[in-house]
Write an enzyme that holds these catalytic residues in place. Structure first.
Site, PDB file in Angstrom:
ATOM      1  N   GLU A  63      41.020 -11.588 -16.027  1.00 38.58           N
ATOM      2  CA  GLU A  63      42.361 -11.918 -16.497  1.00 38.58           C
ATOM      3  C   GLU A  63      42.483 -11.797 -18.017  1.00 38.58           C
ATOM      4  O   GLU A  63      43.584 -11.578 -18.531  1.00 38.58           O
ATOM      5  CB  GLU A  63      42.727 -13.335 -16.058  1.00 38.58           C
ATOM      6  N   MET A  72      43.806 -20.905  -0.942  1.00 35.83           N
ATOM      7  CA  MET A  72      44.710 -21.204   0.163  1.00 35.83           C
ATOM      8  C   MET A  72      44.750 -20.076   1.197  1.00 35.83           C
ATOM      9  O   MET A  72      45.713 -19.318   1.296  1.00 35.83           O
ATOM     10  CB  MET A  72      46.100 -21.510  -0.372  1.00 35.83           C
ATOM     11  N   ASP A 101      47.620 -12.499  -3.853  1.00 35.90           N
ATOM     12  CA  ASP A 101      47.427 -12.650  -2.408  1.00 35.90           C
ATOM     13  C   ASP A 101      48.542 -13.503  -1.835  1.00 35.90           C
ATOM     14  O   ASP A 101      49.214 -14.235  -2.563  1.00 35.90           O
ATOM     15  CB  ASP A 101      46.068 -13.297  -2.105  1.00 35.90           C
TER      16      ASP A 101
END
Length: 240
Positions: A12, A154, A199
Site C-alpha cells: 500500500e 471478513m 475483495d
C-alpha cells in the site's frame, strides 16, 4: 502544512515511495517512518504493520515526533455495501469498531466502554475531499460513507450478514483505520481515510483470493485519490 500518510503494508505504501525522495528512515518495531520530499513538498510516510494496535502505535509515534496537521490513511478494504466492486474507492465519513460488544453494560454496538460510540471524521476536511472528487476524472467509482474496523478478515458469509444487520450503513471494513482515527483524536489531529475495495466480504476462499490477486492494483487506486488530496491541500497551503 505537515501531511503524513499511513498505510498498513508495504504494497500500500509502494505507490508513494515510487514518487518520493526519501531523506531519512527510522524503524520502531513494525513501524517504519520515512521523511520524504513528494511532489516538491515535505511529506511523512508511515508503514504501520497490520492491525489496529500496530496502527495506533504508529500514529502515536508519528504525532509525538512530527505533530502533523493532517493524517491520510490509504489502503485496501473489504466491501459490504451493495453495488461496490473490486477497485472502487470509499472515503470514510465515520468509523465504528465492527466487532466490539459491550451492549450488556448499556453501550451501543461497536462502542468501547467509556469511549465514543462512533467517530465522525472532520467535516471541513471531508468537504475538501468531496471537492477534489467532484473536480477530478477518476478511473474508478468513488463513494463516501461508514467504515468498520475489525480484527478479522471478513470471508465468512454468516458473520458478514450479522455485521450488516447490526451496521446496515457500512460500506467497507478494514483492520487499521479506527486505530489511527482514535489515536489521532486523543491529540486533536484530523484524519482522512481512503480505502480501495480489494475483495467482497463473505465469499469464503474467493474473498481471500481476491485480496491476494488485487492488492497491488487497488493500492494504486487508493494512492491515486490520496495523491490528489495531497496535491490539492499542498497547493492551497502554498497559495495561502
Amino acid at each position: 502544512m505537515r501531511i503524513a500518510i499511513i498505510t498498513a503494508m508495504e504494497e500500500e505504501m509502494a505507490p508513494f515511495r515510487s514518487q518520493a525522495h526519501i531523506t531519512s528512515k527510522t524503524q520502531v518495531g513494525k513501524v517504519i517512518i520515512e521523511e520524504a520530499t513528494y511532489l516538491g513538498q515535505p511529506l511523512i510516510l508511515v508503514e504501520s504493520g497490520i492491525g489496529k494496535v500496530n496502527a495506533a502505535v504508529a500514529t502515536t509515534l508519528l504525532i509525538e515526533r512530527y505533530q502533523p496537521d493532517l493524517i491520510l490513511n490509504s489502503g485496501s478494504a473489504g466491501a459490504f455495501g451493495a453495488g461496490l466492486s473490486v477497485g472502487d474507492v470509499v472515503v470514510a465519513t465515520q468509523y465504528i469498531y465492527g466487532d466490539v460488544d459491550a451492549t450488556c453494560f448499556g453501550y451501543e454496538p461497536g462502542q468501547v466502554p467509556q469511549m465514543p460510540a462512533r467517530y465522525d471524521l472532520d467535516a471541513a476536511w471531508l468537504d475538501r475531499a468531496k471537492g477534489v472528487a467532484a473536480a477530478a476524472e477518476l478511473p474508478y467509482s468513488l463513494d463516501f460513507g461508514l467504515v468498520l474496523t475489525l480484527d478479522s478478515f471478513m470471508s465468512e458469509a454468516e458473520r458478514v450478514e450479522g455485521i450488516k444487520s447490526t451496521f446496515p450503513a457500512v460500506k467497507v471494513s478494514d483492520m487499521e483505520g479506527l486505530g489511527i482515527v482514535q489515536a489521532a483524536a486523543q491529540y486533536g489531529i484530523p484524519v482522512l481515510a481512503v480505502k480501495a475495495v480489494s475483495d467482497i466480504a463473505g465469499h469464503g476462499d474467493m474473498t481471500a483470493n481476491s485480496f491476494d490477486d488485487n492488492l497491488d492494483d487497488v493500492a494504486t487506486h487508493a494512492a491515486h485519490f490520496t495523491d490528489l488530496l495531497v496535491q490539492q491541500l499542498q497547493s492551497v497551503y502554498v497559495e495561502s
